[in-house]
Write an enzyme that holds these catalytic residues in place. Structure first.
Site, PDB file in Angstrom:
ATOM      1  N   THR A 135      44.993  32.894  60.940  1.00  0.00           N
ATOM      2  CA  THR A 135      45.668  31.665  60.512  1.00  0.00           C
ATOM      3  C   THR A 135      46.308  30.943  61.684  1.00  0.00           C
ATOM      4  O   THR A 135      46.661  31.582  62.695  1.00  0.00           O
ATOM      5  CB  THR A 135      46.769  32.031  59.489  1.00  0.00           C
ATOM      6  OG1 THR A 135      47.663  30.935  59.351  1.00  0.00           O
ATOM      7  CG2 THR A 135      47.587  33.226  59.939  1.00  0.00           C
ATOM      8  N   TYR A 178      54.157  36.878  57.138  1.00  0.00           N
ATOM      9  CA  TYR A 178      52.708  36.611  56.997  1.00  0.00           C
ATOM     10  C   TYR A 178      52.087  36.348  58.363  1.00  0.00           C
ATOM     11  O   TYR A 178      51.025  36.899  58.690  1.00  0.00           O
ATOM     12  CB  TYR A 178      52.515  35.401  56.066  1.00  0.00           C
ATOM     13  CG  TYR A 178      51.092  34.891  55.990  1.00  0.00           C
ATOM     14  CD1 TYR A 178      50.120  35.569  55.265  1.00  0.00           C
ATOM     15  CD2 TYR A 178      50.722  33.713  56.642  1.00  0.00           C
ATOM     16  CE1 TYR A 178      48.808  35.091  55.192  1.00  0.00           C
ATOM     17  CE2 TYR A 178      49.423  33.229  56.569  1.00  0.00           C
ATOM     18  CZ  TYR A 178      48.469  33.919  55.847  1.00  0.00           C
ATOM     19  OH  TYR A 178      47.180  33.449  55.783  1.00  0.00           O
TER      20      TYR A 178
HETATM   21  N1  LIG Z   1      42.432  29.038  52.246  1.00  0.00           N
HETATM   22  C1  LIG Z   1      43.033  28.724  53.378  1.00  0.00           C
HETATM   23  O1  LIG Z   1      43.438  27.572  53.552  1.00  0.00           O
HETATM   24  C2  LIG Z   1      43.229  29.767  54.449  1.00  0.00           C
HETATM   25  C3  LIG Z   1      43.813  29.374  55.671  1.00  0.00           C
HETATM   26  C4  LIG Z   1      43.988  30.334  56.670  1.00  0.00           C
HETATM   27  C5  LIG Z   1      43.584  31.636  56.457  1.00  0.00           C
HETATM   28  N2  LIG Z   1      43.037  31.994  55.260  1.00  0.00           N
HETATM   29  C6  LIG Z   1      42.597  33.377  55.061  1.00  0.00           C
HETATM   30  O2  LIG Z   1      41.281  33.360  54.560  1.00  0.00           O
HETATM   31  C7  LIG Z   1      41.087  34.478  53.673  1.00  0.00           C
HETATM   32  C8  LIG Z   1      40.554  33.982  52.353  1.00  0.00           C
HETATM   33  O3  LIG Z   1      41.500  33.087  51.782  1.00  0.00           O
HETATM   34  P1  LIG Z   1      41.289  32.440  50.361  1.00  0.00           P
HETATM   35  O4  LIG Z   1      41.908  31.091  50.405  1.00  0.00           O
HETATM   36  O5  LIG Z   1      39.897  32.594  49.930  1.00  0.00           O
HETATM   37  O6  LIG Z   1      42.254  33.360  49.491  1.00  0.00           O
HETATM   38  P2  LIG Z   1      42.074  33.949  47.998  1.00  0.00           P
HETATM   39  O7  LIG Z   1      43.435  34.372  47.579  1.00  0.00           O
HETATM   40  O8  LIG Z   1      41.314  33.014  47.147  1.00  0.00           O
HETATM   41  O9  LIG Z   1      41.161  35.242  48.261  1.00  0.00           O
HETATM   42  C9  LIG Z   1      41.686  36.483  48.662  1.00  0.00           C
HETATM   43  C10 LIG Z   1      41.124  37.544  47.740  1.00  0.00           C
HETATM   44  O10 LIG Z   1      41.619  38.816  48.189  1.00  0.00           O
HETATM   45  C11 LIG Z   1      41.909  39.582  47.043  1.00  0.00           C
HETATM   46  N3  LIG Z   1      42.892  40.595  47.443  1.00  0.00           N
HETATM   47  C12 LIG Z   1      44.214  40.428  47.671  1.00  0.00           C
HETATM   48  N4  LIG Z   1      44.784  41.584  48.004  1.00  0.00           N
HETATM   49  C13 LIG Z   1      43.803  42.513  48.009  1.00  0.00           C
HETATM   50  C14 LIG Z   1      43.765  43.896  48.268  1.00  0.00           C
HETATM   51  N5  LIG Z   1      44.886  44.571  48.582  1.00  0.00           N
HETATM   52  N6  LIG Z   1      42.579  44.547  48.190  1.00  0.00           N
HETATM   53  C15 LIG Z   1      41.429  43.873  47.836  1.00  0.00           C
HETATM   54  N7  LIG Z   1      41.423  42.568  47.562  1.00  0.00           N
HETATM   55  C16 LIG Z   1      42.584  41.888  47.649  1.00  0.00           C
HETATM   56  C17 LIG Z   1      42.424  38.604  46.003  1.00  0.00           C
HETATM   57  O11 LIG Z   1      42.303  39.086  44.672  1.00  0.00           O
HETATM   58  C18 LIG Z   1      41.535  37.384  46.272  1.00  0.00           C
HETATM   59  O12 LIG Z   1      40.382  37.408  45.454  1.00  0.00           O
HETATM   60  C19 LIG Z   1      42.439  35.167  53.584  1.00  0.00           C
HETATM   61  O13 LIG Z   1      42.435  36.247  54.493  1.00  0.00           O
HETATM   62  C20 LIG Z   1      43.426  34.104  54.030  1.00  0.00           C
HETATM   63  O14 LIG Z   1      44.588  34.661  54.611  1.00  0.00           O
HETATM   64  C21 LIG Z   1      42.842  31.077  54.253  1.00  0.00           C
END
Ligand SMILES: NC(=O)c1ccc[n+]([C@@H]2O[C@H](COP(=O)([O-])OP(=O)(O)OC[C@H]3O[C@@H](n4cnc5c(N)ncnc54)[C@H](O)[C@@H]3O)[C@@H](O)[C@H]2O)c1
Length: 361
Positions: A135, A178
């Protein structure tokens, strides 16, 4: 890596941790559409994501294998990683706000969970490549960047920063639990390339948006704004609403991720800033203006104080990844937001809006 090992890996399914999530669903759809099976590993802790699993299974059938499990469980990861030819590691505690309330949970899932994954990969005879999603929060609040304020947004005073955005040369300064847990995790991911020769790559992402996103106030703000507006709920702006982000449509992100995996031998051990870049930025109030144009009525919003770790300005300099792969974002803010709005209306909102009398015929 020998040609034989590479061939063996190419024949295996792709493992996506956090496989029911927003980014995962879009990436899985791309991989499945090309005919390769995926294993989706998820504990379904994010509300709503089971709808994504259902959609992927309905769309792609038997090529979708769902493995319910938690990245805090190292044994469970060893089992699935053994089957995989590539890994996208997305499972995470994703919200700064939650990390402030429960830093241990945040650490266990993001830092420990990632180390569990890396150890599972290291234990393989032919270790699969790993793409990890970090991030922009690893660069801190960027308070030192001199900003100028216009009627609708902040802009850096420095013309080079305004033109190019924040590069990977920026000092790391983890902010918020985070930011710390993701920062720790990405450093392990990079170090496992350096120390153990694993083929790993890190994407430091700013705001991603698009279909299959269940945005909340805590994470996924573009989708959250649209969902709240469709439901007729008032929005909260933290800070003055002039904060600027580059936003990246999820299909452009999926394209970048597939390229990174395809070119992993040249990219291993590197971190890349990935976002919409300077051509695809918006402030919060500018997004509200755009939503007003799309929806025929500008959503109501009230203002609350800044939250910890909120950045006034963050725009990714994506030139390092562009130079390495030729990738660049193709979807403009207007087009992407319109497409997300249309998807939300189609899948979530139409009935509610009709019921509330907000759409004529
Ligand atoms: N969406 C954004 O804007 C953004 C920006 C920067 C970084 N990220 C990173 O990208 C990745 C995907 O983000 P996203 O927006 O798709 O998030 P999301 O919340 O839609 O997807 C994350 C998934 O991980 C699962 N999860 C959570 N804890 C878990 C665990 N302990 N074991 C197994 N599964 C678990 C959740 O159920 C969810 O389905 C994440 O690592 C997030 O930190 C996202």
């Amino acid at each position: 890596m020998s040609v034989r090992s590479r061939r063996r890996l190419d024949e295996r399914p792709v493992l996506i941790t956090g496989g029911a999530g927003f980014v995962a669903t879009n990436v899985a759809h791309r991989i499945l559409s090309a005919g390769r099976p995926v294993i989706l590993f998820d504990n379904l802790s994010r509300a709503g994501v089971e709808q994504n699993l259902q959609w992927l299974q309905d769309t792609h059938g038997r090529n979708v294998k769902v493995q319910l499990g938690d990245v805090r469980d190292g044994d469970a990861l060893h089992e699935v990683v053994r089957e995989a030819g590539q890994v996208y590691h997305f499972a995470a505690q994703v919200a700064v706000t939650t990390s402030l309330v429960d830093p241990f949970l945040d650490f266990e899932v993001n830092a420990r969970g990632t180390l569990n994954l890396l150890e599972a990969v290291r234990a393989c005879d032919d270790p699969p490549s790993v793409l990890f999603t970090s991030t922009n929060k690893v660069y801190g609040d960027l308070e030192d960047i001199g900003l100028e304020k216009s009627a609708t947004r902040y802009e850096p005073a420095d013309p080079a920063l305004r033109r190019d955005g924040v590069s990977e040369g920026r000092c790391l300064e983890f902010h918020s639990p985070y930011g710390c847990s993701k920062g720790v995790a990405e450093q392990y991911v990079l170090d496992y390339s350096r120390t153990f020769g694993l083929r790993t790559v890190v994407f430091r992402m700013s705001c991603i948006y698009g279909p299959h996103q269940f945005g909340t106030e805590d994470q996924g703000w573009v989708a959250h704004f649209l969902i709240a507006a469709i439901k007729g709920q008032p929005l909260t702006l933290y800070g003055d609403g002039l904060q600027v982000r580059d936003i990246l449509f999820v299909e452009d992100l999926a394209e970048a991720m597939l390229l990174a995996q395809a070119q992993i031998d040249g990219l291993a051990g590197e971190a890349f800033n990935i976002g919409g870049g300077p051509a695809n930025t918006t402030s919060l109030v500018e997004l509200l203006d755009l939503m007003g144009e799309l929806m025929g009525e500008r959503p109501l919003a009230h203002v609350e104080p800044w939250r910890p770790a909120d950045q006034r300005y963050y725009v990714s300099d994506t030139r390092k990844f562009q130079r390495a792969t030729g990738w660049r974002p193709r979807t403009s803010v207007r087009e992407g937001v319109s497409r997300l709005h249309a998807w939300l209306l189609e899948t979530q909102g139409a009935q509610r809006m009709v019921a509330a009398g907000r759409v004529a015929s």
